[in-house]
Motif scaffolding. Structure first.
Motif, PDB file in Angstrom:
ATOM      1  N   ARG A 168       0.036  12.545 -12.453  1.00 29.08           N
ATOM      2  CA  ARG A 168       0.342  11.519 -13.449  1.00 29.08           C
ATOM      3  C   ARG A 168       0.179  10.146 -12.807  1.00 29.08           C
ATOM      4  O   ARG A 168       0.304   9.992 -11.590  1.00 29.08           O
ATOM      5  N   ILE A 169      -0.096   9.146 -13.642  1.00 26.65           N
ATOM      6  CA  ILE A 169      -0.162   7.763 -13.169  1.00 26.65           C
ATOM      7  C   ILE A 169       1.226   7.158 -13.349  1.00 26.65           C
ATOM      8  O   ILE A 169       1.799   7.188 -14.446  1.00 26.65           O
ATOM      9  N   VAL A 170       1.763   6.602 -12.255  1.00 22.20           N
ATOM     10  CA  VAL A 170       3.127   6.077 -12.281  1.00 22.20           C
ATOM     11  C   VAL A 170       3.126   4.634 -11.793  1.00 22.20           C
ATOM     12  O   VAL A 170       2.433   4.284 -10.839  1.00 22.20           O
ATOM     13  N   ARG A 171       3.897   3.804 -12.458  1.00 19.29           N
ATOM     14  CA  ARG A 171       4.014   2.413 -12.047  1.00 19.29           C
ATOM     15  C   ARG A 171       4.639   2.326 -10.662  1.00 19.29           C
ATOM     16  O   ARG A 171       5.604   3.021 -10.339  1.00 19.29           O
ATOM     17  N   GLY A 172       4.097   1.435  -9.828  1.00 19.59           N
ATOM     18  CA  GLY A 172       4.608   1.276  -8.475  1.00 19.59           C
ATOM     19  C   GLY A 172       6.080   0.878  -8.454  1.00 19.59           C
ATOM     20  O   GLY A 172       6.851   1.336  -7.601  1.00 19.59           O
ATOM     21  N   SER A 173       6.483   0.023  -9.385  1.00 16.82           N
ATOM     22  CA  SER A 173       7.882  -0.418  -9.420  1.00 16.82           C
ATOM     23  C   SER A 173       8.819   0.737  -9.722  1.00 16.82           C
ATOM     24  O   SER A 173       9.956   0.784  -9.232  1.00 16.82           O
ATOM     25  N   TYR A 174       8.345   1.702 -10.554  1.00 19.75           N
ATOM     26  CA  TYR A 174       9.166   2.873 -10.880  1.00 19.75           C
ATOM     27  C   TYR A 174       9.323   3.790  -9.673  1.00 19.75           C
ATOM     28  O   TYR A 174      10.366   4.403  -9.472  1.00 19.75           O
ATOM     29  N   LEU A 175       8.278   3.875  -8.869  1.00 19.01           N
ATOM     30  CA  LEU A 175       8.347   4.708  -7.669  1.00 19.01           C
ATOM     31  C   LEU A 175       9.345   4.126  -6.671  1.00 19.01           C
ATOM     32  O   LEU A 175      10.198   4.842  -6.127  1.00 19.01           O
ATOM     33  N   ARG A 203       1.152  -2.481 -18.207  1.00 19.90           N
ATOM     34  CA  ARG A 203       1.997  -3.630 -18.541  1.00 19.90           C
ATOM     35  C   ARG A 203       2.049  -4.636 -17.388  1.00 19.90           C
ATOM     36  O   ARG A 203       3.083  -5.181 -17.045  1.00 19.90           O
ATOM     37  N   GLY A 204       0.870  -4.871 -16.783  1.00 18.91           N
ATOM     38  CA  GLY A 204       0.753  -5.865 -15.735  1.00 18.91           C
ATOM     39  C   GLY A 204       1.192  -5.411 -14.366  1.00 18.91           C
ATOM     40  O   GLY A 204       1.155  -6.190 -13.412  1.00 18.91           O
ATOM     41  N   CYS A 205       1.616  -4.158 -14.254  1.00 21.09           N
ATOM     42  CA  CYS A 205       2.108  -3.652 -12.964  1.00 21.09           C
ATOM     43  C   CYS A 205       1.077  -2.733 -12.306  1.00 21.09           C
ATOM     44  O   CYS A 205       0.397  -1.957 -12.984  1.00 21.09           O
ATOM     45  N   VAL A 206       0.998  -2.802 -10.976  1.00 22.05           N
ATOM     46  CA  VAL A 206       0.110  -1.913 -10.226  1.00 22.05           C
ATOM     47  C   VAL A 206       0.614  -0.482 -10.385  1.00 22.05           C
ATOM     48  O   VAL A 206       1.809  -0.211 -10.294  1.00 22.05           O
ATOM     49  N   SER A 207      -0.316   0.443 -10.637  1.00 24.00           N
ATOM     50  CA  SER A 207       0.061   1.838 -10.843  1.00 24.00           C
ATOM     51  C   SER A 207      -0.707   2.730  -9.875  1.00 24.00           C
ATOM     52  O   SER A 207      -1.734   2.327  -9.306  1.00 24.00           O
ATOM     53  N   GLY A 263      -0.282   7.789   0.174  1.00 27.21           N
ATOM     54  CA  GLY A 263       0.207   8.705   1.192  1.00 27.21           C
ATOM     55  C   GLY A 263       1.716   8.763   1.307  1.00 27.21           C
ATOM     56  O   GLY A 263       2.255   9.641   1.992  1.00 27.21           O
ATOM     57  N   LEU A 264       2.395   7.814   0.645  1.00 28.71           N
ATOM     58  CA  LEU A 264       3.856   7.806   0.725  1.00 28.71           C
ATOM     59  C   LEU A 264       4.472   8.800  -0.253  1.00 28.71           C
ATOM     60  O   LEU A 264       3.866   9.176  -1.245  1.00 28.71           O
ATOM     61  N   LYS A 265       5.712   9.198   0.037  1.00 31.14           N
ATOM     62  CA  LYS A 265       6.429  10.164  -0.812  1.00 31.14           C
ATOM     63  C   LYS A 265       7.651   9.467  -1.400  1.00 31.14           C
ATOM     64  O   LYS A 265       8.436   8.843  -0.691  1.00 31.14           O
ATOM     65  N   PHE A 266       7.786   9.557  -2.709  1.00 28.54           N
ATOM     66  CA  PHE A 266       8.936   8.998  -3.413  1.00 28.54           C
ATOM     67  C   PHE A 266       9.585  10.113  -4.220  1.00 28.54           C
ATOM     68  O   PHE A 266       9.047  10.537  -5.251  1.00 28.54           O
ATOM     69  N   ASN A 267      10.706  10.607  -3.715  1.00 32.17           N
ATOM     70  CA  ASN A 267      11.368  11.733  -4.354  1.00 32.17           C
ATOM     71  C   ASN A 267      10.395  12.909  -4.477  1.00 32.17           C
ATOM     72  O   ASN A 267       9.898  13.385  -3.475  1.00 32.17           O
ATOM     73  N   SER A 268      10.065  13.324  -5.735  1.00 31.34           N
ATOM     74  CA  SER A 268       9.128  14.445  -5.885  1.00 31.34           C
ATOM     75  C   SER A 268       7.682  13.987  -6.017  1.00 31.34           C
ATOM     76  O   SER A 268       6.771  14.820  -6.107  1.00 31.34           O
ATOM     77  N   TRP A 269       7.443  12.674  -6.055  1.00 35.22           N
ATOM     78  CA  TRP A 269       6.089  12.141  -6.205  1.00 35.22           C
ATOM     79  C   TRP A 269       5.423  11.924  -4.840  1.00 35.22           C
ATOM     80  O   TRP A 269       5.987  11.303  -3.962  1.00 35.22           O
ATOM     81  N   GLN A 270       4.202  12.414  -4.718  1.00 37.40           N
ATOM     82  CA  GLN A 270       3.336  12.116  -3.569  1.00 37.40           C
ATOM     83  C   GLN A 270       2.241  11.183  -4.092  1.00 37.40           C
ATOM     84  O   GLN A 270       1.521  11.528  -5.027  1.00 37.40           O
ATOM     85  N   VAL A 271       2.114   9.982  -3.499  1.00 34.55           N
ATOM     86  CA  VAL A 271       1.128   9.008  -3.970  1.00 34.55           C
ATOM     87  C   VAL A 271      -0.242   9.365  -3.410  1.00 34.55           C
ATOM     88  O   VAL A 271      -0.410   9.503  -2.187  1.00 34.55           O
ATOM     89  N   LEU A 272      -1.232   9.480  -4.320  1.00 31.81           N
ATOM     90  CA  LEU A 272      -2.593   9.853  -3.911  1.00 31.81           C
ATOM     91  C   LEU A 272      -3.456   8.626  -3.665  1.00 31.81           C
ATOM     92  O   LEU A 272      -4.089   8.494  -2.617  1.00 31.81           O
ATOM     93  N   CYS A 273      -3.481   7.734  -4.652  1.00 30.43           N
ATOM     94  CA  CYS A 273      -4.294   6.520  -4.523  1.00 30.43           C
ATOM     95  C   CYS A 273      -3.938   5.571  -5.652  1.00 30.43           C
ATOM     96  O   CYS A 273      -3.262   5.949  -6.611  1.00 30.43           O
ATOM     97  N   GLU A 274      -4.415   4.328  -5.542  1.00 29.10           N
ATOM     98  CA  GLU A 274      -4.143   3.345  -6.572  1.00 29.10           C
ATOM     99  C   GLU A 274      -4.962   3.651  -7.821  1.00 29.10           C
ATOM    100  O   GLU A 274      -6.118   4.082  -7.738  1.00 29.10           O
ATOM    101  N   GLU A 327       0.858  -1.180   0.000  1.00 33.21           N
ATOM    102  CA  GLU A 327       0.000   0.000   0.000  1.00 33.21           C
ATOM    103  C   GLU A 327       0.898   1.235   0.000  1.00 33.21           C
ATOM    104  O   GLU A 327       1.659   1.479   0.937  1.00 33.21           O
ATOM    105  N   LEU A 328       0.801   2.026  -1.114  1.00 32.38           N
ATOM    106  CA  LEU A 328       1.684   3.180  -1.262  1.00 32.38           C
ATOM    107  C   LEU A 328       0.975   4.509  -1.026  1.00 32.38           C
ATOM    108  O   LEU A 328       1.629   5.556  -0.993  1.00 32.38           O
TER     109      LEU A 328
END
Length: 220
Positions: A42-49, A27-31, A10-21, A7-8
């Motif tokens: 923007r919609i970003v792949r979880g693996s990229y975050l 390509r088969g990955c959760v975004s 609310g988490l912060k990854f660099n400049s990205w703040q995750v809002l919701c799934e 579950e991502l």
């Protein structure tokens, strides 16, 4: 065994703040729906975050590039273009002039290679608009002690329809061979046309101003 989805929200990854799934997968990955610090969504792949492959919408890279380019504030000036051209000739195999420089082992000195500021400090005092950089000794690298400024018209004349000659020092242009021999471009060109022996091609003109040819002396 199936992978456990993290579950991502609310988490912060660099400049990205995750809002919701996000609905569906990329390509088969959760975004995830994310918002960048600059406000871009923007919609970003979880693996990229998680891996850091995506750190922002691109604004960070653009900002860093702008900072680098404006450090000295002279990115579009003639001197900066000359500095870039000098490096391209020596290191960019896709440029036409690479054959005359990089392929022959000509380099840019360490002092100038990664610092336009030092190149500017060394060469700007004698620079005037319309001049171009020239190496005094064509067999040596670009460096403060081996470079000077000459009019573009002179350099253009020397390089028009470039002609290559084989000498004891290797393959070089007619103008480069003329500089080493201490003679004129036209004298060296005549030697080339008359198939001057390689061992005599770079010799200076004799005392009466004659040029070596194929076993004979001819007037320059």
């Amino acid at each position: 065994m199936s992978k456990v989805k993290l579950e991502l929200t609310g988490l912060k990854f660099n400049s990205w703040q995750v809002l919701c799934e996000a609905d569906g997968r990329i390509r088969g990955c959760v975004s995830w729906h994310c918002i960048c610090d600059c406000g871009t969504k923007r919609i970003v792949r979880g693996s990229y975050l998680k891996s850091g492959h995506s750190k922002s919408c691109g604004c960070v890279g653009a900002k860093e590039t702008k900072i680098r380019e404006t450090t000295h504030g002279m990115t579009q000036t003639p001197l900066h273009k000359i500095w870039l051209g000098m490096k391209n000739r020596c290191y960019n195999k896709n440029t036409v002039s690479y054959r005359s420089y990089g392929e022959r082992g000509i380099k840019v000195c360490e002092r100038w290679l990664n610092s336009f500021e030092t190149f500017y400090a060394d060469m700007s005092p004698n620079y005037k608009l319309g001049l171009t950089i020239e190496r005094k000794d064509v067999s040596k690298d670009y460096s403060p002690e081996n470079c000077c400024w000459i009019p573009k018209s002179e350099q253009s004349r020397n390089r028009t329809n470039t002609i290559w000659v084989t000498t004891e020092l290797g393959i070089m242009t007619v103008s480069e061979a003329a500089k080493i021999a201490g003679t004129s471009w036209f004298c060296m060109y005549n030697r080339h046309l008359r198939n001057c022996p390689i061992e005599k091609l770079l010799l200076p003109p004799n005392k009466v101003g004659r040029s070596f040819t194929n076993g004979e002396n001819t007037i320059n």
